[in-house]
Design a protein around this motif. Structure first.
Motif, PDB file in Angstrom:
ATOM      1  N   TYR A  69       8.982   3.855  -5.191  1.00 32.17           N
ATOM      2  CA  TYR A  69       8.133   4.118  -6.356  1.00 32.17           C
ATOM      3  C   TYR A  69       7.267   5.325  -6.045  1.00 32.17           C
ATOM      4  N   PRO A  70       7.555   6.480  -6.658  1.00 34.17           N
ATOM      5  CA  PRO A  70       6.711   7.657  -6.447  1.00 34.17           C
ATOM      6  C   PRO A  70       5.537   7.649  -7.421  1.00 34.17           C
ATOM      7  N   ALA A  71       4.345   7.901  -6.915  1.00 34.49           N
ATOM      8  CA  ALA A  71       3.159   7.940  -7.773  1.00 34.49           C
ATOM      9  C   ALA A  71       2.911   9.374  -8.233  1.00 34.49           C
ATOM     10  N   GLY A  72       2.500   9.512  -9.469  1.00 38.69           N
ATOM     11  CA  GLY A  72       2.325  10.850 -10.035  1.00 38.69           C
ATOM     12  C   GLY A  72       0.917  11.370  -9.888  1.00 38.69           C
ATOM     13  N   THR A  73       0.476  11.655  -8.681  1.00 35.67           N
ATOM     14  CA  THR A  73      -0.902  12.111  -8.459  1.00 35.67           C
ATOM     15  C   THR A  73      -0.975  13.543  -7.948  1.00 35.67           C
ATOM     16  N   PHE A  74       0.159  14.235  -7.861  1.00 39.80           N
ATOM     17  CA  PHE A  74       0.169  15.580  -7.273  1.00 39.80           C
ATOM     18  C   PHE A  74      -0.691  16.543  -8.086  1.00 39.80           C
ATOM     19  N   THR A  75      -0.627  16.440  -9.404  1.00 39.22           N
ATOM     20  CA  THR A  75      -1.386  17.361 -10.251  1.00 39.22           C
ATOM     21  C   THR A  75      -2.757  16.820 -10.632  1.00 39.22           C
ATOM     22  N   THR A  76      -3.080  15.602 -10.224  1.00 40.28           N
ATOM     23  CA  THR A  76      -4.392  15.049 -10.537  1.00 40.28           C
ATOM     24  C   THR A  76      -5.278  14.957  -9.304  1.00 40.28           C
ATOM     25  N   ASN A  77      -4.785  14.310  -8.249  1.00 40.27           N
ATOM     26  CA  ASN A  77      -5.565  14.163  -7.020  1.00 40.27           C
ATOM     27  C   ASN A  77      -5.066  15.056  -5.897  1.00 40.27           C
ATOM     28  N   GLY A  78      -3.981  15.774  -6.125  1.00 37.64           N
ATOM     29  CA  GLY A  78      -3.468  16.669  -5.094  1.00 37.64           C
ATOM     30  C   GLY A  78      -2.723  15.962  -3.986  1.00 37.64           C
ATOM     31  N   LEU A 105       0.853  -1.188   0.000  1.00 34.12           N
ATOM     32  CA  LEU A 105       0.000   0.000   0.000  1.00 34.12           C
ATOM     33  C   LEU A 105       0.884   1.230   0.000  1.00 34.12           C
ATOM     34  N   GLN A 106       0.564   2.167  -0.880  1.00 32.83           N
ATOM     35  CA  GLN A 106       1.315   3.411  -0.895  1.00 32.83           C
ATOM     36  C   GLN A 106       0.973   4.251   0.337  1.00 32.83           C
ATOM     37  N   ARG A 107       1.890   5.158   0.668  1.00 34.06           N
ATOM     38  CA  ARG A 107       1.675   6.059   1.791  1.00 34.06           C
ATOM     39  C   ARG A 107       1.520   7.481   1.279  1.00 34.06           C
ATOM     40  N   VAL A 108       0.469   8.151   1.741  1.00 30.60           N
ATOM     41  CA  VAL A 108       0.268   9.567   1.422  1.00 30.60           C
ATOM     42  C   VAL A 108       1.129  10.380   2.385  1.00 30.60           C
ATOM     43  N   SER A 109       2.110  11.078   1.834  1.00 27.80           N
ATOM     44  CA  SER A 109       3.054  11.810   2.677  1.00 27.80           C
ATOM     45  C   SER A 109       2.920  13.322   2.563  1.00 27.80           C
ATOM     46  N   GLY A 110       2.129  13.791   1.618  1.00 20.89           N
ATOM     47  CA  GLY A 110       1.965  15.231   1.458  1.00 20.89           C
ATOM     48  C   GLY A 110       0.783  15.530   0.563  1.00 20.89           C
ATOM     49  N   CYS A 111       0.484  16.811   0.390  1.00 21.07           N
ATOM     50  CA  CYS A 111      -0.672  17.195  -0.408  1.00 21.07           C
ATOM     51  C   CYS A 111      -0.441  18.573  -1.018  1.00 21.07           C
ATOM     52  N   ASN A 112      -1.272  18.901  -1.974  1.00 21.19           N
ATOM     53  CA  ASN A 112      -1.221  20.208  -2.638  1.00 21.19           C
ATOM     54  C   ASN A 112      -2.054  21.197  -1.825  1.00 21.19           C
ATOM     55  N   ARG A 113      -1.382  22.054  -1.060  1.00 24.17           N
ATOM     56  CA  ARG A 113      -2.086  23.001  -0.190  1.00 24.17           C
ATOM     57  C   ARG A 113      -2.723  24.148  -0.973  1.00 24.17           C
ATOM     58  N   ASN A 148      -8.974   7.120 -16.187  1.00 25.28           N
ATOM     59  CA  ASN A 148      -7.590   7.574 -16.214  1.00 25.28           C
ATOM     60  C   ASN A 148      -6.715   6.431 -16.741  1.00 25.28           C
ATOM     61  N   ALA A 149      -5.703   6.768 -17.477  1.00 20.12           N
ATOM     62  CA  ALA A 149      -4.912   5.719 -18.131  1.00 20.12           C
ATOM     63  C   ALA A 149      -3.453   6.132 -18.192  1.00 20.12           C
ATOM     64  N   GLN A 150      -2.604   5.143 -18.473  1.00 19.89           N
ATOM     65  CA  GLN A 150      -1.189   5.380 -18.687  1.00 19.89           C
ATOM     66  C   GLN A 150      -0.818   4.757 -20.031  1.00 19.89           C
ATOM     67  N   PRO A 151      -1.057   5.485 -21.122  1.00 21.96           N
ATOM     68  CA  PRO A 151      -0.759   4.932 -22.442  1.00 21.96           C
ATOM     69  C   PRO A 151       0.737   4.718 -22.646  1.00 21.96           C
ATOM     70  N   PHE A 157      -7.640  23.621 -10.437  1.00 22.33           N
ATOM     71  CA  PHE A 157      -8.746  23.150 -11.259  1.00 22.33           C
ATOM     72  C   PHE A 157      -8.770  21.633 -11.241  1.00 22.33           C
ATOM     73  N   GLY A 158      -9.943  21.078 -11.437  1.00 22.35           N
ATOM     74  CA  GLY A 158     -10.074  19.635 -11.559  1.00 22.35           C
ATOM     75  C   GLY A 158     -10.131  18.944 -10.204  1.00 22.35           C
ATOM     76  N   LEU A 159      -9.648  17.678 -10.192  1.00 21.43           N
ATOM     77  CA  LEU A 159      -9.748  16.869  -8.976  1.00 21.43           C
ATOM     78  C   LEU A 159      -8.915  17.428  -7.839  1.00 21.43           C
ATOM     79  N   VAL A 160      -7.839  18.162  -8.153  1.00 16.59           N
ATOM     80  CA  VAL A 160      -7.038  18.755  -7.085  1.00 16.59           C
ATOM     81  C   VAL A 160      -7.900  19.699  -6.256  1.00 16.59           C
ATOM     82  N   GLY A 161      -8.706  20.529  -6.937  1.00 10.82           N
ATOM     83  CA  GLY A 161      -9.582  21.443  -6.210  1.00 10.82           C
ATOM     84  C   GLY A 161     -10.656  20.732  -5.432  1.00 10.82           C
ATOM     85  N   LEU A 162     -11.144  19.597  -5.964  1.00 14.90           N
ATOM     86  CA  LEU A 162     -12.211  18.865  -5.290  1.00 14.90           C
ATOM     87  C   LEU A 162     -11.692  18.032  -4.124  1.00 14.90           C
ATOM     88  N   LEU A 163     -10.586  17.286  -4.360  1.00 13.71           N
ATOM     89  CA  LEU A 163     -10.093  16.332  -3.370  1.00 13.71           C
ATOM     90  C   LEU A 163      -8.976  16.883  -2.497  1.00 13.71           C
TER      91      LEU A 163
END
Length: 852
Positions: free
Chosen positions: A821-830, A266-274, A669-672, A280-286
């Motif tokens: 393994y860093p997950a790239g969710t900072f600009t999508t889920n914040g 399980l990944q660990r959430v260590s920070g967020c987009n303050r 969401n996808a990773q082509p 805009f998008g999910l960052v603003g919502l979540l």
């Protein structure tokens, strides 16, 4: 089973003191070779001395594997400087990368893994897994050989980065074996056993088992699901038989089985987009809820290896079995014919939270204006359009759980279920009084699905039971995505390679292979919208294809696997690969070589990446020069060095997509995988060993790797994606390509009388530079930090002249904390999330061996 392990350990110790010391001298044969002269490798499909093979190779004996406690692919990557591992979904599913060539998403491996001359069985589920060294693969081996650089002539299939050869111990004429038990922290218990027996003068058998359990190192603080993640729980067995049908005809059969059933990682959430208020998008919502999770973790005082799970039934279940038959006919003194046939089945069932988020409301409202959703006189509307100037804002209740993205098994129960049949016919011979050595062969592989590979992705739906659709949609954009895919692979090849000794010192090698690859993917991907719990509206996920881009007219179907959503894709390719090598031996202990090798990796299909489903093959040219030297006398050892330059074109590169607002909930969401353009890599590899004085051995492995993406051509952006983020920009380094990596191992054996036994102390230090992870090139969490790992082992062989060995081992001695393994969710889920390394672990082993 825990009590069984303790009993095995007690019995092991008791047996050691009562059994006679059958053959203590045999221990030397199981240990590491003295210098490098005794190491035999099969890097060119026949047995040769390591120092005579013009390939950059790292070899680990079974003794080295045991001392270093290598259990998984990730462990192997720790001790081979040129070898990196992609650990995005845990150790059981790690994939290999060599010299910057990485398997990303549903591509074929860039590093081919072979067991007993047979390539690993295919797997093509929704997440990278299979195609490599599964649990139990590292027991009872003769050695592991890591071949660097493309091996596209003799090993063929997609080996642009290199190949890893796992060579199992073959049945012998001796009655021998051992029982080994291990215990350690995190409640670790392991039992291994091997028995070799000659049934007659013509038939020999060998059996091995490996049972390993250990609690997880990731501690779950949510109270939902298991107490830990990252645990170990597997059983593996192997049985082999050799039958000498005639003095010139041998039949060798291996059957293997493995089963791993864990909670996964399980990944660990260590920070967020303050800055979510202006995002805009999910960052603003979540964003508010992601930051709420970080604040909650900080208030609890969570440690580095504490995680927050929201999946009540996480699981990673992998089952694999395989049969390999090798028939060898020595037709004459100058001709040998070998046939290798295998059949394997691989199955995987996975259930896990994708990003390790457990979003709980503190009472703050949900602002859908950031997603372009507003409210007007006519109800919900497109925010900002005429008459829709008020963002939609919905209240939440403190303590309310908000959904993230969770992957579950689909209706078949298998996220991946694949069979693989291979057949290879080899001819090897010599001509001109041994000056001309040649081999040729034909290869066939047929890999077929065992039904649909199915998965259900819970996307922003809050479900108490997703299988019966007991779900609500608090974020308004949620849905269930049912992925149903059948992937079929067919590969054929003819190859030939020969070495001619122009003089006693100078040799020329040439090889050629032509490969035909076919991939077919049948997908029936369905989107499930749930207006009220227990009800569903099924529509084709690739509605854009079926309705010409008009998502306002969903194609309604009747269930999660509907033939109306059938989409069949093909990717066919054929390519030549070759090798030209010149090597020169001025004296027996020096080998100089230079070569040019061409490699290629077949194309890929991923039906979930709408509009970007197909990637075409990639091609690599490698130019390499190297030297292998051995030295004897008072300070024996060896020093091997290789320099290389790689030119990669039509490179398959993963890019992360951001779904356009109007397609949220309708397109996943996808990773082509796209053919991104060109890259180049160059570097130096050093492998050395020396014994400066009696009892002390010092090994060094070093790799300098310089990679750069030279050209990136972004494909036309389909209308349902708003952006694509590559894992590297032009001019930047490639993923999993640390510039400097060094491994230092020192082993000292005490000068004790033979009656006491052999006591040795070993330490391995590995440094890895910071490098890019397989994630979008977006700050702040796309880099893997620099790592400095120290592992220790203490071994006492033949304790007081008895056939017993005792050992102590410790990994990550300094308890270094790393994101692997860093997950790239900072600009999508914040969120800033990542997969974590294993903390410090230790254990003790006791082994009783008998026979010759």
């Amino acid at each position: 089973m825990k009590s069984l392990t303790r009993v095995a350990l007690v019995a092991t110790t008791a047996l050691a003191w009562t059994a006679p010391a059958f053959a203590q001298d045999a221990q030397a044969g199981r240990g590491e070779a003295n210098g490098n002269d005794d190491i035999i490798v099969t890097a060119r499909r026949s047995e040769e001395r390591l120092q005579d093979v013009p390939i950059s190779i790292t070899v680990l004996s079974q003794d080295a594997i045991t001392k270093r406690n290598i259990v998984s692919s990730v462990d192997l990557g720790t001790y081979v400087p040129s070898l990196s591992t992609n650990q995005s979904f845990g150790a059981e599913k790690a994939s290999f990368a060599i010299r910057g060539f990485t398997q990303e998403g549903k591509t074929s491996p860039s590093v081919a893994v072979y067991f007993a001359d047979v390539v690993a069985p295919r797997s093509n589920g929704g997440t990278t897994s299979g195609n490599g060294a599964g649990v139990g693969s590292f027991m009872d081996l003769q050695n592991v050989q890591v071949l660097k650089g493309p091996q596209g002539t003799l090993f063929g299939r997609n080996s642009t980065g290199g190949a890893i050869l796992l060579v199992p111990s073959k049945p012998t004429d001796n009655l021998e074996g051992y029982v080994q038990g291990s215990i350690g922290d995190y409640n670790m218990h392991r039992v291994e056993a091997v028995l070799n027996a000659p049934l007659s003068s013509a038939i020999r058998v060998r059996g091995a088992i490996d049972w390993n359990q250990r609690d997880g190192y990731l501690h779950n603080k949510s109270g939902i699901g298991p107490d830990d993640f990252g645990n170990t729980n597997y059983f593996a067995a192997r049985f082999s038989v050799v039958a000498d049908i005639t003095p010139d005809l041998e039949n060798y059969t291996i059957g293997s089985y493995s089963r791993s059933n864990t909670h996964g990682v399980l990944q660990r959430v260590s920070g967020c987009n303050r800055n979510y208020a202006s995002a805009f998008g999910l960052v603003g919502l979540l964003g508010p809820f992601a930051c709420g999770q970080v604040d909650r973790q900080n208030a609890r005082g969570d440690g580095f290896w504490d995680v927050d799970n929201n999946d009540p039934n996480p699981q990673e279940l992998i089952r694999q079995w395989q049969v390999i038959n090798t028939t060898t006919l020595k037709a004459s003194d100058t001709l040998t014919i070998k046939n290798i046939v295998s059949y394997a089945e691989y199955r995987e069932t996975a259930d896990f939270d994708l990003f390790g988020d457990n979003l709980i409301s503190t009472g703050q409202p949900l602002n859908f204006g950031n997603l372009g959703i507003g409210v007007g006189a006519a109800g919900i509307c497109s925010f900002g359009s005429a008459g829709c100037t008020t963002p939609l804002v919905l209240p939440t209740v403190a303590g309310q759980s908000l959904p993230g993205i969770t992957l579950h098994p689909g209706v078949s129960g298998n996220n991946s279920a694949q069979s693989t049949l291979t057949e290879e016919l080899q001819f090897q011979g010599t001509l001109a009084d041994g000056r001309f050595n040649w081999q040729a062969g034909a290869y066939l592989e047929s890999s077929k699905p065992l039904g649909f590979n199915t998965g259900t992705t819970q996307i922003f739906e809050s479900c108490t039971d997703y299988s019966t659709l007991q779900c609500t949609n608090p974020l308004l954009i949620g849905s269930l995505s049912a992925s149903n895919v059948k992937d079929t692979f067919n590969s054929k090849a003819f190859y030939a390679q020969a070495t001619y000794k122009l003089t006693e010192q100078l040799s020329l090698t040439g090889g050629f292979r032509y490969t035909w690859d076919k991939v077919m993917s049948e997908s029936r991907n369905v989107n499930i919208n749930i207006p009220t719990p227990g009800t569903a509206v099924y529509s084709c996920q690739n509605v854009v294809k079926f309705n010409g881009g008009d998502i306002s007219i969903p194609l309604i179907v009747e269930g999660p696997i509907s033939a109306k959503c059938d989409d069949v894709l093909h990717q066919n390719s054929s390519r030549p690969t070759w090798l030209i090598d010149v090597d020169y031996k001025p004296i027996d202990d020096i080998l100089l070589y230079a070569k040019w090798a061409r490699g290629y990796r077949q194309g890929a299909i991923n039906s979930n990446n709408l509009g970007l489903e197909i990637a075409t093959p990639e091609k690599i040219d490698t130019y390499e020069a190297g030297a292998k030297t051995s030295f004897r006398g008072a300070v024996p050892g060896y020093f091997n060095i290789a320099g290389f330059y790689n030119n990669l074109t039509d490179q398959q590169l993963a890019v992360n997509s951001v779904v356009a607002p109007q397609f949220q909930g309708k397109v996943p969401n996808a990773q082509p995988i796209v053919n991104a353009g060109k890259s180049r890599t160059w570097g130096i590899e050093v492998d050395a060993s020396v014994r400066p004085f009696t009892g002390f051995k010092f090994d060094v492995g070093y790799t300098y790797l310089n990679t750069k993406l030279i050209e990136f051509t972004q494909p036309p952006l389909p209308i349902y994606y708003s952006a694509l983020f590559p894992s590297a920009d032009v001019g930047q380094s490639l993923a999993l390509s640390p510039k400097n990596r060094v491994t230092l191992t020192g082993t000292y054996t005490l000068p004790l009388d033979e009656s006491v036994g052999q006591v040795s102390f070993g330490a391995t230090f590995t440094h890895t530079d910071a490098n890019r992870g397989v994630s979008p090139n977006v700050a702040p969490n796309y880099l893997l930090p620099a790592a400095n790992l120290l592992n220790l082992n203490v071994d006492w062989q033949s304790v007081f002249g008895r056939p017993i060995d005792l050992s102590f081992f410790m990994t990550n001695v300094t308890n270094q904390k790393l994101v692997v393994y860093p997950a790239g969710t900072f600009t999508t889920n914040g969120q800033i999330t990542g997969q974590l390394n294993q903390p410090r672990m230790f254990g003790f082993r006791a082994k009783v061996h008998f026979g010759n």
